[in-house]
Design an enzyme around this catalytic site. Sequence first.
Site, short mmCIF file in Angstrom:
data_model
loop_
_atom_site.label_atom_id
_atom_site.label_comp_id
_atom_site.label_asym_id
_atom_site.label_seq_id
_atom_site.Cartn_x
_atom_site.Cartn_y
_atom_site.Cartn_z
N ARG A 51 36.17 49.85 43.08
CA ARG A 51 36.26 48.89 42.13
C ARG A 51 35.36 49.18 41.10
O ARG A 51 35.45 49.05 40.02
CB ARG A 51 36.17 47.45 42.75
N ASP A 163 36.88 28.99 38.48
CA ASP A 163 36.47 30.37 39.15
C ASP A 163 35.37 30.81 38.56
O ASP A 163 35.09 30.82 37.35
CB ASP A 163 37.70 31.11 39.14
#
Length: 293
Positions: A51, A163
């Site tokens: 990532r 979130d």
Amino acid sequence: MERVLNSSEAVSSRQEKHTLTDKEFRFLCQLVYKSSGIVLDERKREMVYRRLMRRTRELKVASFTEYCQLLKDNHNAEVDNFINAITTNLTSFFREKHHFDYLEQEFLPSVLNKHRRSDDSKRLRIWSAACSTGEEPYSIAISLLSVLGNNSRSWDAKILATDIDSNVVATAQSGVYVDDRISDLDKTLAQKWFVKGTGNNEGFIRTHQNLQDIITFKQLNILHDWPMSGPFDVIFCRNVMIYFDKETQNRLLPRFYDILTPGGILFLGHSESIQKDSINFEFKGKTIFRKPL
Ligand SMILES: C[S@@+](CC[C@H](N)C(=O)[O-])C[C@H]1O[C@@H](n2cnc3c(N)ncnc32)[C@H](O)[C@@H]1O
């Protein structure tokens, strides 16, 4: 001994690859933990590598040493992108269907019944506390509006969807998905609550305006202070506590308890739980907990 992750161990790409030293990995793990509560360990090393490789390419940063330095120097500006890159956002519409069955068949009918003859305010607040790309809050909205039916107008019913990851919050807010996200959904439900894209938007669907109207999306780290005062009738906090350690979970659960209204429900993810003697929640079914009346 310092272990260096060999680039070929982690990615198979024709592009340039960096090495990630133990020291850098430890620094990244500590920063993730401090910023989000997410615990990373050696088993996640390859995932972190993959990532962050993507992120360093976007930034045209030549090494992880340079990237770590950027995080240190330019802390707040890059740390949000760093956390966005690290979070796992897996979700789907009506994931863990039994929660929506409980909401539609038990919780909401009992709330409606209670208010049938009373004139007190018909207020309903639901919080999706790690909403990812929005499938969870839109599923909640579909359940809610389906049960309220013609009574919707007389209810002040709202969903807060939050979130930590600003990218997923933006996707959630747009309400636009590739159409195979709803391929498993009942056809009548799909036709009623999703608008099919045409022309340039062929292959995409958008959530119905009535769903969007009752949801507010915000970026929020659940481990920080909560700007809302509540109380909430229902909280969905699913498949996020699993990334936290026991200490963080034990700090979070009493806060959910306090912000729930008596009789309110907390839904956790399929592999998450509450230790029986830790908080006074009543167990109502698999990963369904109720604050006593
Ligand atoms: C696996 S997804 C779960 C999505 C949805 N609740 C579900 O069950 O389908 C976990 C989400 O938790 C979010 N998350 C991780 N740490 C967080 C934090 N400290 N505060 C808020 N959200 C967080 C991630 O960004 C991610 O979108």
